[in-house]
Enzyme design. Structure first.
Site, short mmCIF file in Angstrom:
data_model
loop_
_atom_site.label_atom_id
_atom_site.label_comp_id
_atom_site.label_asym_id
_atom_site.label_seq_id
_atom_site.Cartn_x
_atom_site.Cartn_y
_atom_site.Cartn_z
N ASP A 316 0.73 -1.14 0.02
CA ASP A 316 0.08 0.03 0.20
C ASP A 316 0.85 1.35 0.03
OD1 ASP A 316 -2.43 1.37 0.48
OD2 ASP A 316 -1.98 1.76 2.30
N ASP A 546 -1.75 -0.50 5.87
CA ASP A 546 -1.91 -0.19 7.15
C ASP A 546 -3.28 0.47 7.47
OD1 ASP A 546 -1.06 3.24 7.76
OD2 ASP A 546 -1.60 2.33 5.83
N ASP A 550 -7.49 -1.87 3.15
CA ASP A 550 -6.28 -2.94 3.15
C ASP A 550 -6.74 -4.27 3.59
OD1 ASP A 550 -4.39 -1.14 1.60
OD2 ASP A 550 -3.64 -0.47 3.66
#
Length: 650
Positions: A316, A546, A550
């Protein structure tokens, strides 16, 4: 205590309790023999063996029905043969090793239950709905239906998907989309549930009820992704496919040639796959401990085993590759003097000295003085950019002054008195409406073209004095991450983010990533992970993130790694491993630890099997009775354990 409650508490520790009971039974039987009560000792050993054999037989039968042929078959034959042949001590020793190995494996591979508690806890629970009389009434979010008008106050979560009725809104969507900077929304724009109001209160017309909102869909995605992940075959069982036929063939040959069943039993006892049962779990426990000391908490040995074979890592952006919070990147004065804000740590330009006290707004105004004035005002604001601006100023060593007579328009800006100056911080148009004049438009237009930047204008004593360029910076350790992953044997490192393409491309170029997937919703992130896992040359797939958005991808990936930082989030509930320190380079460390641990585990297994085969040959020739074989197997186990414990070392 209620029997059902007792069973509920015992269930998670059943394997450990069984190992302890078998060990105590074996020791008690031996004590009876030493004290001159052999019959009592034999009775205890018999009970111990039966208590181990019966449930193990049922497990083996069910496994064979599924077509699984694991290490438990050899152990079952050895214990049953020992019981039938009167070699009770040998059988009890095998039982100790079997149950002890199972307990170790359960500890190493017992993944923590993936609960959705945190995700559900963050879900909106109340809404302020307009009733028939035009008043705002607080209701449960489940009571909101399409067509209802709700009020979202500053700092509250958007309760349901809907359309913005107010003229504008400032939305913090970082937890859901991954975009680090607040998003300006206009009347008619669609808003997603679970995002936060970062500006003034606004009205929203619901388009979906809570059960069908985007946030509820996110919860369902996590549940589906977890259910979709296939079971993982334990390492010992894979080796057992080779070891079991060799053992049975050698035992059968020894019995057929010599006519002595005791030789076959001796072969089975020596062949009891303790190296298989113990080597991998102990190496995994050691690897888990080593990872924990590096700030990497894994939820089971399966995650470590998969990390050891990782081929693809998906990352990410916001909060993973970048800091996840805006910071001052550059300070521009409207008299034409522009400077690079540099890194906001103590080593940055001017980072260790406070700004001077020169006049602000004129030629004597320095960049640090402008930042100091702006931060002094913004310390009274709850805006997400204000938080980043104030933190940046403090990291540079600037002393903030007291601001008085503040007046804030949430989402637009704030004005206050600082050190005898009237200072305004916010958007250019809003500051002009507050009476600040000046022309820095050309410079601002040029800087505004940079992707992923936010411009915070600063006005001093009626003049626009300058602008602070803010951006979500790349983590310092992220620049080394890709090279470290490639060095660790990972073939592909890509970014998967919900942020805009131009922002993602800029970060990817700086980090040296192999590929970028930008503007991805949680559903599309899930599809990317699924597609990678379907290609043998790309799996196992590791997903690192995080944010709440996600969580589904982390749950579906072969290994999901969450950056928890200072607090535990829903992402850590959905992940297989959690990095508890604020360092993304620990991802590469996790892969290296996984590879080293599995190499040691395989080495222990192969060496243990080789020694066991040699002992089996000796037993087949009649030179190793069952009890001596069991003790020799213990010596092999000790050697295997000592080698497996090397995984504790860096």
């Amino acid at each position: 205590m209620d029997p059902r409650e007792l069973r509920r508490r015992i269930a998670p520790n059943r394997t450990l309790l069984a190992a302890i009971a078998v060990l105590l039974g074996t020791l008690a039987g031996g004590a009876c023999h030493l004290l001159g009560a052999p019959r009592a000792g034999d009775a205890i050993w018999t009970v111990t063996l039966l208590a181990t054999i019966v449930p193990l037989a049922w497990t083996v039968v069910r496994a064979l029905a599924r077509g699984d042929l694991g290490v438990d078959v050899i152990a079952l034959l050895a214990m049953a043969g020992a019981l039938a042949g009167g070699e009770l001590l040998a059988g009890s020793v095998v039982a100790v090793m079997l149950t002890g190995g199972n307990a170790l494996e359960a500890y190493a591979d017992g993944r923590a239950r993936r609960e959705l508690t945190a995700l559900l806890r963050r879900a909106p629970r109340i809404a302020h709905r307009r009733d028939a009389a035009g008043r705002w009434a607080e209701v449960a979010v489940d009571a909101v239906v399409p067509g209802d008008v709700v009020l979202v106050r500053t700092g509250e979560l958007v309760p349901v998907d809907g359309t913005l009725l107010s003229e504008r809104a400032a939305i913090d969507a970082s937890a859901v989309t991954g975009e680090s900077l607040p998003v300006a929304q206009r009347r008619g724009d669609a808003l997603r549930s679970g995002t936060a109001n970062a500006g003034e209160p606004f009205e929203l017309k619901a388009t979906r009820d809570a059960a069908r909102s985007s946030y509820a869909a996110l919860v369902r995605l996590v549940e589906q992704a977890q259910a979709e992940k296939p079971p993982f075959t334990r390492m010992a069982d894979r080796y057992a496919g080779i070891f079991l036929p060799v053992t049975l063939a050698l035992a059968g040959a020894a019995w057929a040639i010599s006519g002595e069943a005791i030789r076959a039993l001796a072969v089975l006892v020596v062949a009891t796959p303790c190296p298989l049962i113990l080597a991998a779990p102990i190496a995994l426990v050691a690897g888990l401990s080593r990872a924990s000391s590096a700030g990497i908490v894994m939820k089971g040995g399966t995650a470590l085993e998969r990390l050891g074979a990782t081929r693809t890592v998906l990352l990410d952006k916001t909060g993973t590759l970048t800091r996840g919070r805006p910071a001052v990147e550059r300070i521009v004065l409207f008299d034409g003097r522009a400077g690079d804000g540099g890194e906001s740590g103590a080593d940055g330009p001017g980072g260790r000295t406070a700004a001077g006290g020169g006049e602000a707004g004129g030629d004597g105004a320095g960049e640090l003085r402008l930042l100091q004035l702006a931060a002094s005002v913004d310390q009274l604001s709850a805006h997400v950019l204000a938080e980043g601006l104030v933190g940046d100023a403090r990291r540079r060593g600037l002393t903030l002054e007291e601001a008085t007579a503040p007046r804030e328009a949430p989402g637009d800006g704030i004005v206050a008195d600082v050190g005898g100056h009237r200072v305004g911080v916010g958007g250019e148009a809003w500051l002009e409406r507050q009476g600040f004049t000046g022309d820095g438009a050309a410079t601002v237009a040029e800087l505004g073209a940079a992707p992923g930047r936010a411009l915070v204008h600063v006005g001093v004593d009626g003049r626009l004095a300058g602008v602070l360029v803010m951006a979500d910076r790349l983590r310092p350790d992220a620049a080394r991450l890709v090279a470290a992953l490639h060095d660790a044997g990972v073939g592909r490192v890509a970014m998967v983010t919900g942020d805009r393409a131009e922002v993602a491309e800029a970060v990817a170029e700086e980090a040296g990533l192999d590929r970028v997937f930008a503007e991805q919703s949680p559903e599309r992130k899930l599809a990317i992970v699924r597609a990678a896992r379907e290609r043998p040359e790309l799996r196992p797939v590791v997903m690192v993130g995080d944010g709440v958005n996600d969580a589904p991808a982390l749950a579906l990936a072969d290994v999901g790694i969450a950056l928890a930082g200072e607090s535990r989030t829903v992402t850590s509930d959905a992940a297989d491993a959690v990095i508890t320190v604020d360092r993304v380079d620990r991802v590469a460390a996790a892969v290296r630890i996984g590879r080293r641990t599995m190499a040691i585990a395989r080495q222990s297994v192969v060496a243990g099997m080789a020694m066991s085969v040699a002992a089996m040959v000796v037993a087949a020739l009649g030179h190793l009775p069952p009890v001596a074989g069991a003790l020799l197997q213990e010596a092999i186990d000790v050697a295997v354990i000592l080698n497996a414990l090397r995984a504790l070392r860096p």
